[in-house]
Scaffold this motif. Structure first.
Motif, short mmCIF file in Angstrom:
data_model
loop_
_atom_site.label_atom_id
_atom_site.label_comp_id
_atom_site.label_asym_id
_atom_site.label_seq_id
_atom_site.Cartn_x
_atom_site.Cartn_y
_atom_site.Cartn_z
N ASN A 159 13.30 0.88 1.15
CA ASN A 159 13.00 -0.54 0.29
C ASN A 159 13.02 0.69 -0.93
O ASN A 159 12.81 0.04 -2.09
CB ASN A 159 12.32 -1.52 -0.34
CG ASN A 159 12.38 -2.09 0.71
OD1 ASN A 159 13.52 -3.48 -0.12
ND2 ASN A 159 12.06 -2.49 2.20
N VAL A 176 -8.06 -6.53 -3.70
CA VAL A 176 -8.09 -6.18 -2.28
C VAL A 176 -8.13 -4.61 -1.89
O VAL A 176 -7.34 -4.59 -2.38
CB VAL A 176 -7.19 -6.81 -1.18
CG1 VAL A 176 -7.54 -6.59 0.30
CG2 VAL A 176 -7.77 -8.75 -1.60
N ALA A 195 6.39 2.05 -4.57
CA ALA A 195 5.47 3.95 -5.16
C ALA A 195 4.92 3.82 -6.88
O ALA A 195 3.94 4.59 -6.80
CB ALA A 195 7.13 4.47 -4.81
N SER A 242 13.00 -5.78 2.66
CA SER A 242 11.27 -5.79 1.56
C SER A 242 10.68 -7.24 2.07
O SER A 242 9.46 -7.57 1.92
CB SER A 242 11.65 -6.44 0.14
OG SER A 242 11.84 -7.74 0.00
N LEU A 259 3.77 -4.48 -0.73
CA LEU A 259 2.49 -4.87 -0.66
C LEU A 259 2.10 -4.07 0.37
O LEU A 259 0.77 -3.71 -0.19
CB LEU A 259 2.44 -6.82 0.17
CG LEU A 259 0.72 -6.95 0.61
CD1 LEU A 259 -0.17 -6.62 -0.70
CD2 LEU A 259 0.71 -8.31 1.81
N LEU A 260 2.56 -4.07 1.36
CA LEU A 260 1.79 -2.72 2.29
C LEU A 260 2.20 -1.70 2.00
O LEU A 260 0.42 -0.27 2.75
CB LEU A 260 2.65 -2.98 3.75
CG LEU A 260 2.78 -3.71 4.83
CD1 LEU A 260 3.56 -4.15 5.94
CD2 LEU A 260 1.18 -4.22 4.87
N ALA A 261 2.51 -1.23 1.21
CA ALA A 261 2.91 0.28 0.28
C ALA A 261 1.78 0.02 -0.58
O ALA A 261 1.06 1.29 -0.70
CB ALA A 261 4.33 0.41 -0.29
N ASP A 308 1.96 5.12 2.12
CA ASP A 308 2.67 4.11 0.98
C ASP A 308 4.10 4.68 1.06
O ASP A 308 5.08 3.79 0.23
CB ASP A 308 2.72 4.35 -0.46
CG ASP A 308 1.90 5.40 -0.81
OD1 ASP A 308 2.83 6.68 -0.43
OD2 ASP A 308 1.13 6.46 -1.47
N LEU A 331 -1.30 -1.28 -0.54
CA LEU A 331 -2.55 -1.56 0.46
C LEU A 331 -3.08 0.12 0.69
O LEU A 331 -3.94 0.14 1.23
CB LEU A 331 -2.64 -2.48 0.99
CG LEU A 331 -2.59 -3.91 1.04
CD1 LEU A 331 -2.85 -4.39 2.64
CD2 LEU A 331 -4.12 -3.80 0.47
N ASN A 332 -1.50 0.78 0.89
CA ASN A 332 -1.42 2.49 1.83
C ASN A 332 -1.55 3.00 0.84
O ASN A 332 -1.01 4.25 0.95
CB ASN A 332 -0.37 2.07 2.80
CG ASN A 332 -0.94 1.61 4.00
OD1 ASN A 332 -1.71 2.31 4.62
ND2 ASN A 332 -0.01 -0.52 4.51
N SER A 333 -1.79 2.96 -1.01
CA SER A 333 -1.60 3.62 -1.78
C SER A 333 -1.84 5.14 -1.41
O SER A 333 -3.64 5.38 -1.05
CB SER A 333 -1.93 3.24 -2.84
OG SER A 333 -1.78 4.24 -3.52
N VAL A 350 -5.22 -4.36 -5.36
CA VAL A 350 -4.38 -4.92 -4.86
C VAL A 350 -4.25 -6.64 -5.39
O VAL A 350 -5.44 -7.22 -3.89
CB VAL A 350 -3.44 -4.96 -3.40
CG1 VAL A 350 -2.31 -5.33 -3.35
CG2 VAL A 350 -2.67 -3.15 -3.16
N LEU A 383 6.45 -7.67 1.36
CA LEU A 383 5.90 -7.55 2.00
C LEU A 383 6.25 -5.80 2.28
O LEU A 383 5.09 -4.96 2.34
CB LEU A 383 5.89 -7.77 4.05
CG LEU A 383 5.57 -7.13 5.07
CD1 LEU A 383 4.15 -7.33 4.74
CD2 LEU A 383 5.63 -7.87 6.03
N SER A 384 6.75 -5.45 2.16
CA SER A 384 7.48 -3.90 1.80
C SER A 384 5.96 -3.05 0.48
O SER A 384 5.61 -2.47 0.74
CB SER A 384 9.09 -3.33 2.09
OG SER A 384 9.09 -4.08 0.58
N ASP A 402 9.51 -0.26 -3.36
CA ASP A 402 9.01 0.33 -2.40
C ASP A 402 7.47 -0.12 -2.61
O ASP A 402 6.63 0.99 -2.25
CB ASP A 402 9.33 1.41 -2.14
CG ASP A 402 9.93 1.90 -3.38
OD1 ASP A 402 9.03 1.56 -4.57
OD2 ASP A 402 10.80 2.65 -3.77
N ILE A 414 1.63 -11.13 -3.16
CA ILE A 414 2.65 -10.92 -3.40
C ILE A 414 3.27 -11.51 -4.93
O ILE A 414 2.46 -12.32 -4.63
CB ILE A 414 3.17 -11.20 -2.95
CG1 ILE A 414 3.52 -10.08 -1.44
CG2 ILE A 414 4.97 -11.26 -3.39
CD1 ILE A 414 3.85 -10.77 -0.04
#
Lengths: 250, 250, 250, 250, 250, 250, 250, 250
Positions: free
Chosen positions: H223, B231, A186, A211, A218-220, H184, A222-224, A231, A215-216, A184, A234
């Protein structure tokens, strides 16, 4: 070609120390060495402040030994990442002073004598789970090779948040924090909320199903929801360490 | 709750200065203010070294004015990002000392008196094309609000590489470089190869067709062949500035 | 069936040289040879200006040898791409005059005598990194087989931009430039800004994590900020060479 | 900075015609004009063989008029693409000699006097369906502005293949073929099999559902079974024309 | 449970031929056989008009032999698809009368005596390239097992369109056309424009790079500009044959 | 650290039973055991109501045996999932009382004596097809280890809907239903419409082509038209069982 | 050009009835009408068995009226789909005998006199939910215009499976079944298991969140566990009807 | 049709109370009401334990009022979700006793008299940020309408983890926890580690750039490193509440 290099050559030409054609030749050649399969960049240390590091993936063993040899000859040191078992054996056989790290998949020929760590403080590598360790260890080895003091905090994922909170002191004392997590992704959000230092998040391909190879996470990341988290790619422990070292030496 | 806070309270309890229940209540309340629609975190400045910044997207104007009011009252300052025209007018009407920036879509109530920049050096915001300017300007405004000296370098994309190379001096003098680019996202790789400082790449949603809302630039930046590039999210000028400020104040 | 072919047959029918049914039969048969598993197109050289080239992936060794044999018999030449080690050995055993290239994974039976290069100028194959070499070499071999003079420029990725800039002369003298790059796919944008010639970008699957098998480079190249860059499929050195040859022979 | 430029300056310095510092300044300034929001590249015509073309998307009307004005002043000509109705009116009001094309969304200030077409032959723009016309027309206008003779072939998609086959003569006489298609993106594969000339495929966002904004056509074209087909970004008529013009003037 | 079945049982109960509880038991049991790892559906032939066919992927050899044995015992026939070499050997050893097809990866125990084809006409399986043959052959074998007369047309992809056009008669005489293609997936659009019969498109995972395992062909086929084309899953020759047989027997 | 834990410590400090520093140390250590590669969380059973379960993927055999040993020592029980053949043998050799399940890929050291099932009712594991059995079996084993009574319903996919409808009684008697399905992921929607109990859907990676490793089933389940269906990760039988057990013990 | 057409012309040429050049001209012209923005294909009815149908999306009103006029003039009938309100008014004003359907977004100028339905049986349009009705109605209108008897079954999604099962008779009596569903796309799998007729699945963009504009339903349908289900593009009621009509008239 | 229903009817038939045909008719009609655009399922409350709830998206106002009217008439209650302003006004005008909630976009006609909450405990709705409130409020309203006691915890995202930890008591006292978060998606993992109750995660489309409309939060939640977390569709507050109510009433 940088303005400084140009300025120096223009001065020499104005002083009659070199002819225009000779200057041109020198500039064109500097500072690159052409192998049949690579253009080794000996100036990288000067321009970017860090030695060129050899990514072994996609290169065959002969190419890797050739490139590392060119670096060893010119600078007395090299660092190879993503080195599989065959490459690690080839390199340590050829350069007995080099040390291989199987978990991190690295081979490092340290300078001799090996200098102490530089930089303003500690690079702390925080890992969410045991399966993230290979990526974290790559980050730690690279950061050390780039002249940083490195510490580690392992298996402190957010599903048992007290494992992390009891380490608040270590977190707050770091100059830069690298957070390695899969699934995740997180952990960087929580760490980013606990410290003032820059946080570099490294998503890993650990996890299954959705996952999707990291990707999961990575996106999480980037959206922290914590500000100040950046970031890298991977599984890119190397890149996180290079960025952390730039920060620690800025 | 951090170890330090706990240590202090434990000491007070041991000293009989507070009862256990009173200590528990105090700890549980600190340092949060509950509005009907938000839990304002007044401790963020202490813990993370940066004031909480209000992201306006997804909140209605009443909520935004309420949250900014709570921050203004407790600290005398706030910064709102992604503020559309209506929100900008509501906030500047309510807080006449605040300044709105239409290009950056920000409203900033600076502290009074406004302190000079802190941090080790300059945050340089480099932009690939004119269409990337709104994101770059958000980064610049946020970085200034967080106490950094900011400079800008505009429209120096890689398709005319000499536009960038002639600015090598400015690049090398920055303490942190934020690179804002859409489309092919190639600029951070070139900049990362020219400087020693940390480089933060911001992909933008500029581009058509297969840029897929900034995905092309995001992926390119995550795969940058220059080491030391990190990034942030697409169009996230705010996040880049927050990270740059952490680095510049580390 | 093309107008020219139809015109010729109509004339013959009008002249009474052939009956309508015979004409119909002839037209229906021309110019295709039916194997049990393939319909070999001997007219491709006439129509498209290039010999049919055999993509080995997805075909078994018997099928490949059969198709190459049919081409060798009718034209004295063939070129097979994506030939793995087994196929390369089968083909060179069966056609001793053919030459195999392990890096490019090709087997070429050149015409005898082998004609010199045609076309207006040089096809320059530029490679970002060592790991991109197999794709670049496939492009080079195919371009040579299609009658082009080919030159190579290796390991000149944008993270050390001076490695590329010092080769400006070679870049500007090419008639067509093929740029092979993985990871951030940034090199074609820089090259496209330095030359007047057509630039064909080939994304490679080199990179890790969020390169997603070459997707990052592909998207970056499609979004190149340099105008005049066109793109082929990931790792498709063959396709880039075919297009370059069409351009060089236009 | 190119070797030629450097060679010239080095010669002047060696001849004592300019001081090193003056040379450095001159080199650093050339050939760029800095507006507040853009760095206009007047050298692009020299280096890349094509005038800089202004993409209006993402820029506001004031910025566009400013950039076009700078180009008009220095070269007497400009071409603006993706110009919406407001921008077209602003530009034609400011530059009465300029011509706007609503279907193509372009504004072109042609040189005066307008030169005849150059290049080796005809650029043929082939369109699969009526809905693809805006993209095709953008390609046609740009190709003309770049000095090419342009012809058009409209609504000849593969579902009625005889519509295309009856135009074989026109196809085979073109020097470069641009094929514009949405939905299944099948037309370039068929055209690529009928001609010897280079084929540039332009996917469009025409289609519904699983066309995903042109992704289906883009992928199909990248996977074209006809060799020699290269691809540009979705809806990127401009890019196809720029590439075609490079080819036609090579 | 269907109305007809219910109607029959209600009649028997009303007639006193069976008790309510006995009726309930019979209904609950019909027509399913429970193995430890599968619930074999012997009614499928009645309800759907086609025998249940065994997909071997994801099942181990013991499970497959068990299921096929249950079908063979109850009906004297079975068809297994996606049978790898081990499974093919296990099944042919256990059922000597069964025939294995290595290219199609099928094992078929035909009814004894084997009935002639039924259905209104011919199912024509058209293949774009040699590498698509395994999928096409799976379709052909399944269609034959389901009682259809099958013909094949191989390697007639659109890059050499005359290979297809010369077979117009065969195309127009088919009752149903299955078109198997990878890469650009263009063939069904052309075929759909040449015939009146239903066309079932089968995308294959043939292709490299941005074919993304057949996604490019799948999307192209879903967006076919020819009306009347329907699509099945990637590499799903079985599904195409089942649908074709339903159409041919409607 | 939870309020309860804090309250207890504060009381002890107020009572003078422990010094503040000793309290701090105790809190900081509780309840975590640090191995070199893992931070074992012995409090998980207390906080989350479930023992920590060891996911073997991404860990090497030594690490797994070490972690399981620490758990066995502290609690007399462990459960390992995603254990491949080597790991299963290592664990059963080291812990002879543990039982391995090859289909589910689990190793379970049950408490001794093994307690009977707790929870309010039955956890029913429903499987669409034979190929989904490994995931379903993982769910069943984990649910049993977590103290639930488990029943199974196998191979009742929706293409033969009567196989499911005849089991309505079993469905309606379950306290929680876990539905495991790949391909179209349709089964949870039908089951969700037949029962009042909570339904947990588990997509599997079963299917070919456009199932994209379980993505098709995952998306279908997230979009279930039956209300009250929740979803876990692809192939995540473990996660479904953990959630079902929480529900059954709520 | 088809063999039959060629055969006829060859015969005429052999008979001296036409000169070769005249024959060539006639063949080249047949059977296409060139408008400035479209190439109307009057032969489609002959070749494909269905009139060309006008997709209005992406065309402006003038173009649509022009194309419909050309069809009306040559054949006395047209059908326009995806006609928004403006287009519907323009067409019904221009062709008073045409009927517009707002839900289906169609305008149909039926032949006069309107022929009764042809085809072997009924086309049954089954809809999962009320929100899917626009797509279902487009399918129904197109199928009627193509000469089929059409019936409808509405709002029988699988979450209340008894709504569908009570209509088993209607399902089994249809010659072709079109199933329209969004969200989980589960309905075609259940229907496919209940009937012998061909089933055409139409995914719709109905759903929120992770339906991703119909992707979830599309993937589910492509992975249907019922054999004999084929799929068309998202929201493509027209395509489903065209395919159904081909099947019903085969 | 369930076994119980069948059993009852069979008994009546056996008793001669009803004829077989009458029984068949009764079974076929039960319990569905056919409107022109919908098949209202009055049995849903019996079978699934929850009233059918009307999703307004994709339906027009007339259809919505019609369906709600049918439900109000048969049961005296309805709940409509995703009701925009127009629909909310239409419904409250038509049913004055109904209450509309603008934030949640719901209209609820509660039963009269309104029953108190049932279920075992409290449903706690936890929200990460202010922008997630609309989804959270939809969940809260639906859970209340389904007979649950509901509490809320707002703006406790993980970037300020102490905001959440101070609410540990509320978390641990809930029977079911719904966690609503965008960006996230990290909050459910932390909450899942703090409680024993079932946790339902709802990803929201809150976030920018690479949140891709909620995909980042969705993947993170699927995840989740905390076991026992299940997930519903993006922004699907309704679905989370329906599942929570099933759990709370199990």
């Amino acid at each position: 070609m940088t303005p400084d290099q140009l300025r120096e050559v223009l001065g020499a030409v104005a002083a009659g120390e070199v002819t225009p054609e000779a200057a041109l030749t020198r500039l064109a050649r500097f500072p690159v060495e052409e192998l049949p399969f690579a253009t080794v960049d000996h100036a990288r240390g000067l321009v970017q402040g860090q030695q060129e590091i050899v990514l072994c993936e996609g290169k065959n063993a002969d190419q890797i030994v050739g490139i590392c040899g060119a670096l060893a000859e010119s600078s007395g040191t090299f660092l190879a990442t993503r080195a599989d078992e065959v490459v690690r054996e080839r390199l340590t056989a050829r350069f007995p002073r080099a040390t291989a790290n199987a978990l991190a998949r690295t081979v490092w020929l340290a300078p001799d004598p090996r200098p102490g760590p530089t930089g303003r403080g500690t690079v702390l590598v925080v890992t969410a789970g045991t399966a993230d360790l290979p990526v974290a260890e790559e980050a730690a080895v690279v950061a050390e090779a780039l002249g940083n003091h490195v510490e580690r905090l392992t298996d402190v994922g957010v599903a048992g948040i007290h494992r992390l909170l009891r380490k608040s002191d270590a977190l707050r004392q770091a100059a830069v924090v690298i957070v390695v997590a899969g699934m995740d992704g997180a952990l960087p959000s929580v760490v980013g909320g606990l410290v003032k230092a820059p946080v570099i998040a490294v998503p890993t391909s650990v996890g299954y199903g959705a996952s999707f190879g990291g990707l999961s996470a990575l996106l999480a990341m980037l959206n922290s929801c914590a500000s100040g988290v950046t970031v890298v790619n991977i599984d890119n422990g190397f890149g996180a360490a290079a960025a952390a070292s730039r920060i620690n030496h800025a």
